[in-house]
Design a protein around this motif. Structure first.
Motif, short mmCIF file in Angstrom:
data_model
loop_
_atom_site.label_atom_id
_atom_site.label_comp_id
_atom_site.label_asym_id
_atom_site.label_seq_id
_atom_site.Cartn_x
_atom_site.Cartn_y
_atom_site.Cartn_z
N TYR A 297 -3.89 5.84 5.29
CA TYR A 297 -2.56 6.39 5.59
C TYR A 297 -2.65 7.70 6.38
O TYR A 297 -2.10 7.80 7.47
CB TYR A 297 -1.78 6.62 4.29
CG TYR A 297 -0.42 7.24 4.51
CD1 TYR A 297 0.68 6.45 4.84
CD2 TYR A 297 -0.22 8.62 4.41
CE1 TYR A 297 1.93 7.01 5.06
CE2 TYR A 297 1.02 9.18 4.63
CZ TYR A 297 2.09 8.38 4.95
OH TYR A 297 3.33 8.94 5.18
N ASN A 298 -3.34 8.68 5.80
CA ASN A 298 -3.33 10.02 6.41
C ASN A 298 -4.10 10.10 7.71
O ASN A 298 -3.69 10.82 8.63
CB ASN A 298 -3.90 11.04 5.41
CG ASN A 298 -3.01 11.25 4.22
OD1 ASN A 298 -1.79 11.33 4.34
ND2 ASN A 298 -3.60 11.32 3.03
N TYR B 46 0.82 -1.21 0.00
CA TYR B 46 0.00 0.00 0.00
C TYR B 46 0.86 1.26 0.00
O TYR B 46 0.74 2.11 -0.88
CB TYR B 46 -0.93 -0.02 1.20
CG TYR B 46 -1.62 1.30 1.51
CD1 TYR B 46 -2.16 2.09 0.50
CD2 TYR B 46 -1.74 1.76 2.82
CE1 TYR B 46 -2.79 3.30 0.78
CE2 TYR B 46 -2.37 2.95 3.11
CZ TYR B 46 -2.89 3.72 2.10
OH TYR B 46 -3.51 4.92 2.38
N ALA B 47 1.74 1.40 0.98
CA ALA B 47 2.52 2.62 1.11
C ALA B 47 3.74 2.35 1.99
O ALA B 47 3.81 1.34 2.69
CB ALA B 47 1.67 3.74 1.73
N TRP B 48 4.70 3.27 1.95
CA TRP B 48 5.85 3.15 2.84
C TRP B 48 6.28 4.55 3.25
O TRP B 48 5.96 5.55 2.59
CB TRP B 48 7.01 2.40 2.19
CG TRP B 48 7.86 3.26 1.29
CD1 TRP B 48 7.55 3.67 0.02
CD2 TRP B 48 9.13 3.84 1.61
NE1 TRP B 48 8.56 4.47 -0.47
CE2 TRP B 48 9.54 4.58 0.48
CE3 TRP B 48 9.96 3.78 2.72
CZ2 TRP B 48 10.75 5.27 0.43
CZ3 TRP B 48 11.17 4.48 2.68
CH2 TRP B 48 11.55 5.21 1.55
N ARG B 49 7.05 4.60 4.35
CA ARG B 49 7.49 5.90 4.88
C ARG B 49 8.72 5.71 5.77
O ARG B 49 8.72 4.85 6.65
CB ARG B 49 6.37 6.52 5.72
CG ARG B 49 6.74 7.78 6.49
CD ARG B 49 6.74 9.00 5.61
NE ARG B 49 7.24 10.17 6.33
CZ ARG B 49 7.18 11.41 5.86
NH1 ARG B 49 6.62 11.63 4.68
NH2 ARG B 49 7.66 12.43 6.53
N ASN C 52 -9.05 8.02 5.20
CA ASN C 52 -7.91 7.46 4.47
C ASN C 52 -7.03 6.63 5.40
O ASN C 52 -6.67 7.08 6.49
CB ASN C 52 -7.10 8.58 3.83
CG ASN C 52 -5.89 8.08 3.08
OD1 ASN C 52 -4.79 8.02 3.62
ND2 ASN C 52 -6.10 7.69 1.83
N GLN D 162 -1.23 7.65 10.24
CA GLN D 162 -0.51 8.85 10.67
C GLN D 162 -0.94 9.32 12.05
O GLN D 162 -0.15 9.90 12.80
CB GLN D 162 -0.73 9.99 9.67
CG GLN D 162 0.03 9.82 8.36
CD GLN D 162 1.44 10.37 8.42
OE1 GLN D 162 2.25 9.94 9.24
NE2 GLN D 162 1.74 11.32 7.56
N GLU E 138 1.41 -3.67 9.12
CA GLU E 138 2.55 -2.75 9.09
C GLU E 138 3.82 -3.50 9.47
O GLU E 138 3.88 -4.19 10.49
CB GLU E 138 2.34 -1.59 10.07
CG GLU E 138 3.56 -0.68 10.17
CD GLU E 138 3.40 0.43 11.20
OE1 GLU E 138 4.38 1.14 11.47
OE2 GLU E 138 2.28 0.57 11.76
N ARG F 182 -8.79 2.65 -0.23
CA ARG F 182 -7.87 3.34 0.68
C ARG F 182 -8.54 4.46 1.46
O ARG F 182 -8.04 4.86 2.51
CB ARG F 182 -6.69 3.89 -0.11
CG ARG F 182 -5.92 2.83 -0.87
CD ARG F 182 -4.81 3.42 -1.69
NE ARG F 182 -4.07 2.39 -2.41
CZ ARG F 182 -2.98 2.61 -3.13
NH1 ARG F 182 -2.49 3.84 -3.23
NH2 ARG F 182 -2.37 1.62 -3.75
#
Length: 209
Positions: free
Chosen positions: A148-149, A46-49, A146, A153, A99, A88
């Protein structure tokens, strides 16, 4: 041709060795992430950070205005996986996000400084550890937020004792587990660790494995 400074030449040799070692470590982490994802076949990336700095600047981003940490984003990074085809922006009840968080140096933990973090002030590397965390984020009720946000977060990273923690802003619960990377020497050990985590997390959250 200018004379070579022996001390500098030796130091740069060490730098070349260090970069090759970093490449090897990062290759191992990415391979580990694939094994983790393989244990959740219904999920996809999905996403990374990065967590030790910001993502590296894009083409027109001025690197001279950035921290050096921004150029080693795998020093501490989080990778998120969602169920395949999940919306999402609208988590559904029963959906859960996985995660994977990896940190190469615990010397960064608890470090306080104004401005850029200086690893020269960390505890000696021999007294530090490298760790992996797995978290499961469960949606208990569908919401138009969302992942992620709004969810990731704003959510807490709970203690890693297997106790679910409620999200402070919505119908989500999170459970986590921490592992010393030194206990994962091969694929079999990673697969066993992830299988154990999935069993623990689904039981703790009360969802089908």
């Amino acid at each position: 041709m200018p004379d070579v400074d022996p001390a500098l030449a030796e130091a740069l040799t060490d730098v070349r060795k260090a970069y090759r070692l970093v490449w090897s470590y990062q290759r191992r982490v990415l391979d580990l992430a694939k094994i983790v994802l393989g244990a959740f076949p219904e999920h996809e990336f999905y996403a990374w950070r990065p967590r030790a700095g910001d993502p590296p600047p894009q083409l027109t981003g001025d690197p001279l205005k950035r921290w050096a940490w921004d150029f080693v984003p795998m020093a501490e990074a989080c990778i998120l996986f969602l169920p395949g085809g999940a919306d999402r922006n609208a988590p559904k009840a029963g959906e859960w996000m996985v995660e994977l968080r990896v940190r190469v140096d615990s010397g960064h933990e608890g470090y306080e400084a104004e401005g850029e973090v200086d690893p020269a002030r960390f505890d000696p590397a021999e007294r530090c550890t490298s760790s992996l965390w797995l978290y499961m984020w469960l949606c208990d009720e569908g919401v138009s937020k969302n992942w992620y946000n709004w969810v990731w977060q704003r959510g807490p990273w709970p203690d890693v004792d297997g106790t679910p923690v409620p999200h402070p802003g919505g119908p989500f619960r999170i459970v986590g587990q921490q592992v010393d990377l030194a206990t994962l020497p091969d694929r079999a050990s990673v697969e066993t660790m992830v299988a154990d985590f999935r069993t623990m997390a689904t039981q703790a959250l009360g969802v089908p494995a």
